[in-house]
Motif scaffolding. Sequence first.
Motif, PDB file in Angstrom:
ATOM      1  N   VAL A 109       0.832  -1.208   0.000  1.00 46.39           N
ATOM      2  CA  VAL A 109       0.000   0.000   0.000  1.00 46.39           C
ATOM      3  C   VAL A 109       0.864   1.255   0.000  1.00 46.39           C
ATOM      4  O   VAL A 109       0.535   2.248  -0.662  1.00 46.39           O
ATOM      5  N   ASN A 110       1.979   1.216   0.739  1.00 43.76           N
ATOM      6  CA  ASN A 110       2.872   2.373   0.749  1.00 43.76           C
ATOM      7  C   ASN A 110       3.481   2.614  -0.634  1.00 43.76           C
ATOM      8  O   ASN A 110       3.668   3.752  -1.053  1.00 43.76           O
ATOM      9  N   ARG A 111       3.797   1.509  -1.328  1.00 44.31           N
ATOM     10  CA  ARG A 111       4.418   1.637  -2.646  1.00 44.31           C
ATOM     11  C   ARG A 111       3.413   2.049  -3.701  1.00 44.31           C
ATOM     12  O   ARG A 111       3.728   2.815  -4.619  1.00 44.31           O
ATOM     13  N   TYR A 112       2.206   1.527  -3.586  1.00 44.21           N
ATOM     14  CA  TYR A 112       1.161   1.812  -4.585  1.00 44.21           C
ATOM     15  C   TYR A 112      -0.068   2.392  -3.876  1.00 44.21           C
ATOM     16  O   TYR A 112      -0.996   1.661  -3.507  1.00 44.21           O
ATOM     17  N   PRO A 113      -0.084   3.687  -3.654  1.00 44.98           N
ATOM     18  CA  PRO A 113      -1.234   4.289  -2.963  1.00 44.98           C
ATOM     19  C   PRO A 113      -2.486   4.359  -3.827  1.00 44.98           C
ATOM     20  O   PRO A 113      -3.583   4.594  -3.308  1.00 44.98           O
ATOM     21  N   ASN A 114      -2.352   4.168  -5.148  1.00 40.00           N
ATOM     22  CA  ASN A 114      -3.516   4.233  -6.026  1.00 40.00           C
ATOM     23  C   ASN A 114      -3.233   3.430  -7.296  1.00 40.00           C
ATOM     24  O   ASN A 114      -2.118   2.943  -7.524  1.00 40.00           O
ATOM     25  N   THR A 115      -4.274   3.327  -8.148  1.00 42.02           N
ATOM     26  CA  THR A 115      -4.169   2.527  -9.368  1.00 42.02           C
ATOM     27  C   THR A 115      -3.130   3.104 -10.329  1.00 42.02           C
ATOM     28  O   THR A 115      -2.396   2.352 -10.992  1.00 42.02           O
ATOM     29  N   ALA A 116      -3.058   4.418 -10.428  1.00 43.25           N
ATOM     30  CA  ALA A 116      -2.128   5.044 -11.363  1.00 43.25           C
ATOM     31  C   ALA A 116      -0.685   4.663 -11.039  1.00 43.25           C
ATOM     32  O   ALA A 116       0.113   4.364 -11.944  1.00 43.25           O
ATOM     33  N   ALA A 117      -0.327   4.656  -9.766  1.00 43.70           N
ATOM     34  CA  ALA A 117       1.040   4.299  -9.376  1.00 43.70           C
ATOM     35  C   ALA A 117       1.339   2.844  -9.721  1.00 43.70           C
ATOM     36  O   ALA A 117       2.430   2.508 -10.181  1.00 43.70           O
ATOM     37  N   HIS A 118       0.352   1.989  -9.525  1.00 43.69           N
ATOM     38  CA  HIS A 118       0.546   0.574  -9.821  1.00 43.69           C
ATOM     39  C   HIS A 118       0.693   0.341 -11.321  1.00 43.69           C
ATOM     40  O   HIS A 118       1.573  -0.413 -11.767  1.00 43.69           O
ATOM     41  N   GLU A 119      -0.138   0.976 -12.109  1.00 44.86           N
ATOM     42  CA  GLU A 119      -0.068   0.802 -13.563  1.00 44.86           C
ATOM     43  C   GLU A 119       1.215   1.399 -14.134  1.00 44.86           C
ATOM     44  O   GLU A 119       1.763   0.888 -15.113  1.00 44.86           O
ATOM     45  N   ALA A 120       1.707   2.459 -13.525  1.00 47.57           N
ATOM     46  CA  ALA A 120       2.965   3.048 -13.986  1.00 47.57           C
ATOM     47  C   ALA A 120       4.116   2.066 -13.777  1.00 47.57           C
ATOM     48  O   ALA A 120       5.005   1.941 -14.629  1.00 47.57           O
ATOM     49  N   ASP A 121       4.101   1.353 -12.663  1.00 46.26           N
ATOM     50  CA  ASP A 121       5.150   0.372 -12.409  1.00 46.26           C
ATOM     51  C   ASP A 121       5.013  -0.828 -13.346  1.00 46.26           C
ATOM     52  O   ASP A 121       6.018  -1.401 -13.781  1.00 46.26           O
ATOM     53  N   ARG A 122       3.781  -1.200 -13.674  1.00 48.83           N
ATOM     54  CA  ARG A 122       3.574  -2.280 -14.637  1.00 48.83           C
ATOM     55  C   ARG A 122       4.162  -1.898 -15.992  1.00 48.83           C
ATOM     56  O   ARG A 122       4.860  -2.694 -16.632  1.00 48.83           O
ATOM     57  N   LYS A 123       3.853  -0.684 -16.411  1.00 51.25           N
ATOM     58  CA  LYS A 123       4.358  -0.217 -17.697  1.00 51.25           C
ATOM     59  C   LYS A 123       5.880  -0.212 -17.734  1.00 51.25           C
ATOM     60  O   LYS A 123       6.506  -0.619 -18.728  1.00 51.25           O
ATOM     61  N   LYS A 124       6.496   0.217 -16.638  1.00 56.34           N
ATOM     62  CA  LYS A 124       7.957   0.261 -16.567  1.00 56.34           C
ATOM     63  C   LYS A 124       8.547  -1.136 -16.672  1.00 56.34           C
ATOM     64  O   LYS A 124       9.552  -1.360 -17.368  1.00 56.34           O
ATOM     65  N   ALA A 125       7.940  -2.101 -15.990  1.00 54.72           N
ATOM     66  CA  ALA A 125       8.438  -3.481 -16.040  1.00 54.72           C
ATOM     67  C   ALA A 125       8.281  -4.067 -17.437  1.00 54.72           C
ATOM     68  O   ALA A 125       9.160  -4.782 -17.929  1.00 54.72           O
ATOM     69  N   LEU A 126       7.173  -3.761 -18.115  1.00 62.18           N
ATOM     70  CA  LEU A 126       6.954  -4.284 -19.461  1.00 62.18           C
ATOM     71  C   LEU A 126       7.881  -3.628 -20.481  1.00 62.18           C
ATOM     72  O   LEU A 126       8.284  -4.259 -21.462  1.00 62.18           O
ATOM     73  N   GLU A 127       8.217  -2.371 -20.244  1.00 64.96           N
ATOM     74  CA  GLU A 127       9.107  -1.677 -21.183  1.00 64.96           C
ATOM     75  C   GLU A 127      10.476  -2.340 -21.247  1.00 64.96           C
ATOM     76  O   GLU A 127      11.104  -2.393 -22.306  1.00 64.96           O
ATOM     77  N   GLN A 128      10.961  -2.855 -20.133  1.00 64.75           N
ATOM     78  CA  GLN A 128      12.270  -3.507 -20.117  1.00 64.75           C
ATOM     79  C   GLN A 128      12.262  -4.744 -21.015  1.00 64.75           C
ATOM     80  O   GLN A 128      13.192  -4.954 -21.804  1.00 64.75           O
ATOM     81  N   THR A 129      11.234  -5.562 -20.899  1.00 67.48           N
ATOM     82  CA  THR A 129      11.165  -6.757 -21.746  1.00 67.48           C
ATOM     83  C   THR A 129      10.867  -6.388 -23.197  1.00 67.48           C
ATOM     84  O   THR A 129      11.379  -7.025 -24.121  1.00 67.48           O
ATOM     85  N   GLN A 130      10.064  -5.349 -23.372  1.00 65.38           N
ATOM     86  CA  GLN A 130       9.744  -4.948 -24.737  1.00 65.38           C
ATOM     87  C   GLN A 130      10.987  -4.439 -25.454  1.00 65.38           C
ATOM     88  O   GLN A 130      11.134  -4.618 -26.677  1.00 65.38           O
ATOM     89  N   GLY A 131      11.895  -3.819 -24.729  1.00 65.08           N
ATOM     90  CA  GLY A 131      13.136  -3.369 -25.340  1.00 65.08           C
ATOM     91  C   GLY A 131      13.943  -4.538 -25.888  1.00 65.08           C
ATOM     92  O   GLY A 131      14.519  -4.456 -26.992  1.00 65.08           O
ATOM     93  N   VAL A 132      13.970  -5.640 -25.147  1.00 69.15           N
ATOM     94  CA  VAL A 132      14.675  -6.832 -25.631  1.00 69.15           C
ATOM     95  C   VAL A 132      13.973  -7.396 -26.861  1.00 69.15           C
ATOM     96  O   VAL A 132      14.618  -7.801 -27.838  1.00 69.15           O
ATOM     97  N   ILE A 133      12.653  -7.406 -26.848  1.00 68.97           N
ATOM     98  CA  ILE A 133      11.887  -7.916 -27.992  1.00 68.97           C
ATOM     99  C   ILE A 133      12.146  -7.060 -29.227  1.00 68.97           C
ATOM    100  O   ILE A 133      12.362  -7.576 -30.335  1.00 68.97           O
ATOM    101  N   ASP A 134      12.122  -5.756 -29.046  1.00 71.35           N
ATOM    102  CA  ASP A 134      12.341  -4.857 -30.187  1.00 71.35           C
ATOM    103  C   ASP A 134      13.739  -5.051 -30.783  1.00 71.35           C
ATOM    104  O   ASP A 134      13.902  -5.055 -32.010  1.00 71.35           O
ATOM    105  N   THR A 135      14.738  -5.202 -29.902  1.00 67.66           N
ATOM    106  CA  THR A 135      16.105  -5.422 -30.389  1.00 67.66           C
ATOM    107  C   THR A 135      16.202  -6.739 -31.155  1.00 67.66           C
ATOM    108  O   THR A 135      16.836  -6.808 -32.232  1.00 67.66           O
ATOM    109  N   ALA A 136      15.573  -7.791 -30.608  1.00 68.78           N
ATOM    110  CA  ALA A 136      15.601  -9.093 -31.282  1.00 68.78           C
ATOM    111  C   ALA A 136      14.868  -9.029 -32.620  1.00 68.78           C
ATOM    112  O   ALA A 136      15.311  -9.614 -33.618  1.00 68.78           O
ATOM    113  N   GLN A 137      13.752  -8.309 -32.652  1.00 67.21           N
ATOM    114  CA  GLN A 137      12.997  -8.207 -33.901  1.00 67.21           C
ATOM    115  C   GLN A 137      13.791  -7.434 -34.960  1.00 67.21           C
ATOM    116  O   GLN A 137      13.771  -7.791 -36.153  1.00 67.21           O
ATOM    117  N   LYS A 138      14.503  -6.416 -34.531  1.00 67.73           N
ATOM    118  CA  LYS A 138      15.348  -5.673 -35.467  1.00 67.73           C
ATOM    119  C   LYS A 138      16.428  -6.567 -36.044  1.00 67.73           C
ATOM    120  O   LYS A 138      16.722  -6.518 -37.254  1.00 67.73           O
TER     121      LYS A 138
END
Length: 238
Positions: A109-138
């Motif tokens: 609860v301290n880390r994610y006081p609301n939905t926006a904070a939680h979704e922002a962290d989800r997006k950040k975690a997905l961006e890391q893997t997506q960067g690897v996917i984009d590099t592999a696809q290139k």
Amino acid sequence: MTARRTICLTLAAASLLLARAALHAQTPTTSGAIYSCVDAQGRRITADRPIAACIDRPQSELNRSGTTVRVIPPSPTATEREAQQAREREAVLERQRARDALRRDQGLVNRYPNTAAHEADRKKALEQTQGVIDTAQKRIDELLADRKGLDEEMEFYRKNPSRAPAHVRRAIEDNEQSLQEQRRAIAIQQEEQARINARFDAEAAHLKSLWAGVAPPPPPAAPAAPEGRHRHSASGGR
């Protein structure tokens, strides 16, 4: 006559003292508890201390008037003691798990006081893997472009591929191996994205209940109670 009366009174007093002494000698002087039980042979046993023969069965502790003070349960067997100790250890572990879960929830609860904070962290975690996917696809696109040139060169040897130059065949094999490696890398990252989303989905569901528990009352309900108490106290004052 007075002397005789005095002697008689003295003798009577002495007899009374002797009678009291005899009665006192016949009365038990112990003030401890009495223990009573029925042993394995069905015999009633009474003693001034806990009875060893009844260690495996209930025994009553009585006061001097014969009233039951308490019933002493049978002493547990080794197996029963082990089971009880196991239950106590499990209870300790369960309390520790409950405390750990409470701390984790509070940290969440301290880390994610609301939905926006939680979704922002989800997006950040997905961006890391997506960067690897984009590099592999290139890299796959580059390998496919190279493969196109290699396939055009092999066209000359379509009827008899074994006659193709060795370096061309090796280049095609290396190209195919690299393509498979990049595709595996993409598959791994896609699986990781699925795990990330599953984790964040589970957290989101859990956070909803936590937010509901720690959030203040809804705005319409929150001021109602204080206003009611204020009116009540004001009318009381009047």
